[in-house]
Design a protein around this motif. Structure first.
Motif, PDB file in Angstrom:
ATOM      1  N   GLY A  40       0.725  -1.204  -0.067  1.00 28.05           N
ATOM      2  CA  GLY A  40      -0.027  -0.070   0.166  1.00 28.05           C
ATOM      3  C   GLY A  40       0.947   1.258   0.228  1.00 28.05           C
ATOM      4  N   ASP A  41       0.323   2.355  -0.216  1.00 29.52           N
ATOM      5  CA  ASP A  41       0.900   3.758  -0.165  1.00 29.52           C
ATOM      6  C   ASP A  41       1.020   4.190   1.101  1.00 29.52           C
ATOM      7  OD1 ASP A  41       1.867   5.956  -0.854  1.00 29.52           O
ATOM      8  OD2 ASP A  41       0.435   6.516  -2.435  1.00 29.52           O
ATOM      9  N   ALA A  42       2.171   4.519   1.468  1.00 34.43           N
ATOM     10  CA  ALA A  42       2.653   5.024   2.742  1.00 34.43           C
ATOM     11  C   ALA A  42       1.712   6.460   3.106  1.00 34.43           C
ATOM     12  CB  ALA A  42       4.161   5.109   3.190  1.00 34.43           C
ATOM     13  N   ALA A  43       1.874   6.996   1.932  1.00 37.67           N
ATOM     14  CA  ALA A  43       1.175   8.409   2.027  1.00 37.67           C
ATOM     15  C   ALA A  43      -0.242   8.514   2.317  1.00 37.67           C
ATOM     16  CB  ALA A  43       1.456   9.223   0.572  1.00 37.67           C
ATOM     17  N   GLU A  44      -0.826   7.391   2.222  1.00 32.85           N
ATOM     18  CA  GLU A  44      -2.126   6.918   2.495  1.00 32.85           C
ATOM     19  C   GLU A  44      -2.329   5.577   3.048  1.00 32.85           C
ATOM     20  OE1 GLU A  44      -4.885   8.686   2.940  1.00 32.85           O
ATOM     21  OE2 GLU A  44      -4.430  10.451   1.957  1.00 32.85           O
ATOM     22  N   PRO A  45      -1.696   5.286   4.253  1.00 32.37           N
ATOM     23  CA  PRO A  45      -1.617   3.949   4.771  1.00 32.37           C
ATOM     24  C   PRO A  45      -2.864   3.392   4.881  1.00 32.37           C
ATOM     25  CG  PRO A  45      -0.263   5.280   6.087  1.00 32.37           C
ATOM     26  CD  PRO A  45      -1.142   6.300   5.168  1.00 32.37           C
ATOM     27  N   PRO A  46      -3.174   1.883   4.346  1.00 35.24           N
ATOM     28  CA  PRO A  46      -4.325   1.379   4.496  1.00 35.24           C
ATOM     29  C   PRO A  46      -4.428   0.830   5.835  1.00 35.24           C
ATOM     30  CG  PRO A  46      -3.023  -0.005   3.382  1.00 35.24           C
ATOM     31  CD  PRO A  46      -2.331   1.308   3.702  1.00 35.24           C
ATOM     32  N   LEU A  47      -4.338   1.808   6.846  1.00 34.44           N
ATOM     33  CA  LEU A  47      -4.577   1.230   8.460  1.00 34.44           C
ATOM     34  C   LEU A  47      -5.758   2.087   8.913  1.00 34.44           C
ATOM     35  CD1 LEU A  47      -0.672   0.949   8.890  1.00 34.44           C
ATOM     36  CD2 LEU A  47      -2.230  -0.841   8.552  1.00 34.44           C
ATOM     37  N   ALA A  48      -6.042   1.652  10.129  1.00 37.99           N
ATOM     38  CA  ALA A  48      -7.195   2.337  10.877  1.00 37.99           C
ATOM     39  C   ALA A  48      -6.475   3.566  11.731  1.00 37.99           C
ATOM     40  CB  ALA A  48      -7.824   1.544  12.009  1.00 37.99           C
ATOM     41  N   ASN A  49      -7.400   4.661  11.476  1.00 35.90           N
ATOM     42  CA  ASN A  49      -6.838   5.730  12.507  1.00 35.90           C
ATOM     43  C   ASN A  49      -7.178   5.571  13.928  1.00 35.90           C
ATOM     44  OD1 ASN A  49      -6.502   7.718  10.516  1.00 35.90           O
ATOM     45  ND2 ASN A  49      -8.329   8.572  10.361  1.00 35.90           N
ATOM     46  N   ALA A  50      -6.338   6.356  14.646  1.00 35.52           N
ATOM     47  CA  ALA A  50      -6.342   6.049  16.143  1.00 35.52           C
ATOM     48  C   ALA A  50      -6.056   4.770  16.650  1.00 35.52           C
ATOM     49  CB  ALA A  50      -7.698   6.909  16.878  1.00 35.52           C
ATOM     50  N   ALA A  51      -5.448   3.831  16.050  1.00 32.94           N
ATOM     51  CA  ALA A  51      -5.372   2.298  16.368  1.00 32.94           C
ATOM     52  C   ALA A  51      -4.281   2.148  16.876  1.00 32.94           C
ATOM     53  CB  ALA A  51      -5.823   1.505  15.238  1.00 32.94           C
ATOM     54  N   TYR A  52      -2.951   3.016  16.665  1.00 35.62           N
ATOM     55  CA  TYR A  52      -1.687   2.588  16.859  1.00 35.62           C
ATOM     56  C   TYR A  52      -0.981   3.255  18.204  1.00 35.62           C
ATOM     57  CZ  TYR A  52      -1.974  -0.235  12.841  1.00 35.62           C
ATOM     58  OH  TYR A  52      -2.452  -1.070  11.944  1.00 35.62           O
ATOM     59  N   ASP A  53       0.038   2.715  18.769  1.00 37.07           N
ATOM     60  CA  ASP A  53       0.696   2.964  19.738  1.00 37.07           C
ATOM     61  C   ASP A  53       1.802   3.838  19.324  1.00 37.07           C
ATOM     62  OD1 ASP A  53      -1.077   2.332  21.907  1.00 37.07           O
ATOM     63  OD2 ASP A  53      -0.319   0.276  21.207  1.00 37.07           O
ATOM     64  N   VAL A  54       2.415   3.409  18.348  1.00 42.58           N
ATOM     65  CA  VAL A  54       3.651   3.712  17.488  1.00 42.58           C
ATOM     66  C   VAL A  54       3.250   3.822  15.976  1.00 42.58           C
ATOM     67  CG1 VAL A  54       6.146   3.239  17.071  1.00 42.58           C
ATOM     68  CG2 VAL A  54       5.134   2.608  19.474  1.00 42.58           C
ATOM     69  N   VAL A  55       4.022   5.021  15.448  1.00 43.52           N
ATOM     70  CA  VAL A  55       4.351   5.083  14.064  1.00 43.52           C
ATOM     71  C   VAL A  55       5.962   5.276  14.133  1.00 43.52           C
ATOM     72  CG1 VAL A  55       3.984   6.609  11.815  1.00 43.52           C
ATOM     73  CG2 VAL A  55       2.064   5.986  13.323  1.00 43.52           C
ATOM     74  N   LEU A  56       6.331   4.240  13.223  1.00 49.58           N
ATOM     75  CA  LEU A  56       7.971   4.244  13.065  1.00 49.58           C
ATOM     76  C   LEU A  56       7.832   4.157  11.370  1.00 49.58           C
ATOM     77  CD1 LEU A  56      10.585   3.469  13.602  1.00 49.58           C
ATOM     78  CD2 LEU A  56      10.151   0.904  13.261  1.00 49.58           C
ATOM     79  N   SER A  57       8.851   5.312  11.037  1.00 52.18           N
ATOM     80  CA  SER A  57       9.000   5.055   9.497  1.00 52.18           C
ATOM     81  C   SER A  57      10.663   5.371   9.368  1.00 52.18           C
ATOM     82  CB  SER A  57       8.351   6.126   8.896  1.00 52.18           C
ATOM     83  OG  SER A  57       8.547   6.009   7.389  1.00 52.18           O
ATOM     84  N   ARG A  58      11.553   4.555   8.589  1.00 52.43           N
ATOM     85  CA  ARG A  58      12.874   4.958   8.608  1.00 52.43           C
ATOM     86  C   ARG A  58      13.063   5.082   7.008  1.00 52.43           C
ATOM     87  NH1 ARG A  58      17.729   0.634   9.945  1.00 52.43           N
ATOM     88  NH2 ARG A  58      16.828  -0.620   8.314  1.00 52.43           N
ATOM     89  N   HIS A  59      13.457   6.264   6.795  1.00 51.48           N
ATOM     90  CA  HIS A  59      13.987   6.699   5.496  1.00 51.48           C
ATOM     91  C   HIS A  59      13.004   6.385   4.397  1.00 51.48           C
ATOM     92  CE1 HIS A  59      18.186   4.940   7.082  1.00 51.48           C
ATOM     93  NE2 HIS A  59      17.904   6.299   7.439  1.00 51.48           N
ATOM     94  N   VAL A  60      11.719   7.141   4.898  1.00 51.11           N
ATOM     95  CA  VAL A  60      10.703   7.010   4.054  1.00 51.11           C
ATOM     96  C   VAL A  60       9.929   8.409   3.920  1.00 51.11           C
ATOM     97  CG1 VAL A  60       8.498   5.999   3.329  1.00 51.11           C
ATOM     98  CG2 VAL A  60      10.112   4.450   4.557  1.00 51.11           C
ATOM     99  N   LEU A  61       9.803   9.266   4.896  1.00 51.55           N
ATOM    100  CA  LEU A  61       9.315  10.480   4.794  1.00 51.55           C
ATOM    101  C   LEU A  61       9.923  11.219   3.598  1.00 51.55           C
ATOM    102  CD1 LEU A  61       6.998  12.424   6.202  1.00 51.55           C
ATOM    103  CD2 LEU A  61       9.047  13.417   7.561  1.00 51.55           C
ATOM    104  N   TRP A  62      10.991  11.089   3.643  1.00 52.83           N
ATOM    105  CA  TRP A  62      11.775  12.177   2.637  1.00 52.83           C
ATOM    106  C   TRP A  62      11.317  11.907   1.128  1.00 52.83           C
ATOM    107  CZ3 TRP A  62      14.635   9.975  -1.644  1.00 52.83           C
ATOM    108  CH2 TRP A  62      14.645   8.983  -1.441  1.00 52.83           C
ATOM    109  N   ALA A  63      10.820  10.563   1.133  1.00 53.97           N
ATOM    110  CA  ALA A  63      10.160  10.130  -0.368  1.00 53.97           C
ATOM    111  C   ALA A  63       9.022  10.451  -0.778  1.00 53.97           C
ATOM    112  CB  ALA A  63      10.538   8.534  -0.634  1.00 53.97           C
ATOM    113  N   MET A  64       8.221  11.092   0.324  1.00 57.48           N
ATOM    114  CA  MET A  64       6.743  11.344   0.066  1.00 57.48           C
ATOM    115  C   MET A  64       6.564  12.468  -0.788  1.00 57.48           C
ATOM    116  SD  MET A  64       4.997   9.014   1.901  1.00 57.48           S
ATOM    117  CE  MET A  64       6.109   7.881   1.119  1.00 57.48           C
ATOM    118  N   PRO A  65       5.552  12.440  -1.516  1.00 57.26           N
ATOM    119  CA  PRO A  65       5.306  13.474  -2.566  1.00 57.26           C
ATOM    120  C   PRO A  65       5.110  14.701  -1.869  1.00 57.26           C
ATOM    121  CG  PRO A  65       3.844  11.863  -3.415  1.00 57.26           C
ATOM    122  CD  PRO A  65       4.815  11.272  -1.925  1.00 57.26           C
ATOM    123  N   SER A  66       4.310  14.781  -0.590  1.00 56.05           N
ATOM    124  CA  SER A  66       4.241  15.776   0.157  1.00 56.05           C
ATOM    125  C   SER A  66       4.504  15.091   1.699  1.00 56.05           C
ATOM    126  CB  SER A  66       2.725  16.340   0.090  1.00 56.05           C
ATOM    127  OG  SER A  66       2.880  17.257   1.421  1.00 56.05           O
TER     128      SER A  66
END
Ligand SMILES: C[S@@+](CC[C@H](N)C(=O)[O-])C[C@H]1O[C@@H](n2cnc3c(N)ncnc32)[C@H](O)[C@@H]1O
Length: 192
Positions: free
Chosen positions: A93-119
């Motif tokens: 899936g697209d990390a820019a619009e993750p196919p995951l539920a809102n308000a469902a996670y204790d942690v969002v981890l992202s390594r070396h990906v934010l830089w590659a997002m269109p916005s």
């Protein structure tokens, strides 16, 4: 070649880099210690966005976390499933619009990906929405010698623009990378 095709190609040799495969015990221990220092106690639910071959997902699952990985590269996800599919779940899936539920996670981890997002700003807003109140955001990013990436100041600015207090921890130690580095690599954390 599309970005997805490029990352599918990268997947073949991706784990050869020390920080990607974490094959060296000292490197793996350094990443584990760093992440655990900033995470709530396990079990907690982690979204690993742009999870690549699932190395960090596996590391955290082995520590008792419940991990959902998302990556848009089918070949990365195929390798993540082969590596850690028994202990973590992976979705193409697209990390820019993750196919995951809102308000469902204790942690969002992202390594070396934010830089590659269109916005990066829009992606960050979406990522923060995945977190429960009090959840933790961990962004590992860099301003690499290749010219790619985000400066620490840019990443801190993005988090602050999203209304969160950012804490910057620079990561110059060779143990994280399997070699000396001359560029700027870092972890930025925030609380939802
Ligand atoms: C440098 S790799 C990092 C992989 C992993 N986070 C790690 O640190 O081992 C960047 C990853 O982000 C993924 N990626 C890039 N853009 C993406 C997008 N828009 N949606 C999902 N994944 C994306 C790539 O397929 C690749 O697996």
């Amino acid at each position: 070649m599309s970005d997805i095709d490029l990352w599918d190609t990268e997947a073949v040799t991706f784990d050869e880099a020390a920080d990607h495969g974490l094959a060296d015990p000292a490197c793996r221990a350094a990443w584990r210690d760093l992440l655990l220092e900033h995470l709530p106690a396990a079990p907690a639910k982690v979204a690993d966005l742009g999870c690549g071959t699932g190395t960090l997902s596996l590391l955290l699952a082995e520590e008792g976390y419940v991990v959902d990985g998302v990556d848009f590269s089918p070949e990365m996800v195929r390798r993540a499933q082969a590596k850690a599919g028994e202990v973590a779940t992976f979705t193409v899936g697209d990390a820019a619009e993750p196919p995951l539920a809102n308000a469902a996670y204790d942690v969002v981890l992202s390594r070396h990906v934010l830089w590659a997002m269109p916005s990066p700003a829009a992606a960050l807003e979406r990522w923060l929405a995945l977190l429960r109140p009090g959840g933790r955001l961990l962004l590992v990013e860099g301003n690499w010698s290749t010219g790619a990436g985000l400066s620490a100041e840019e990443t801190v600015g993005l988090v602050e623009a999203a209304g969160r207090e950012a804490v910057l921890r620079r990561m110059p130690e060779p143990v994280f990378w399997g070699r000396d580095i001359s560029d700027d690599r870092y972890l930025v954390t925030a609380t939802a």
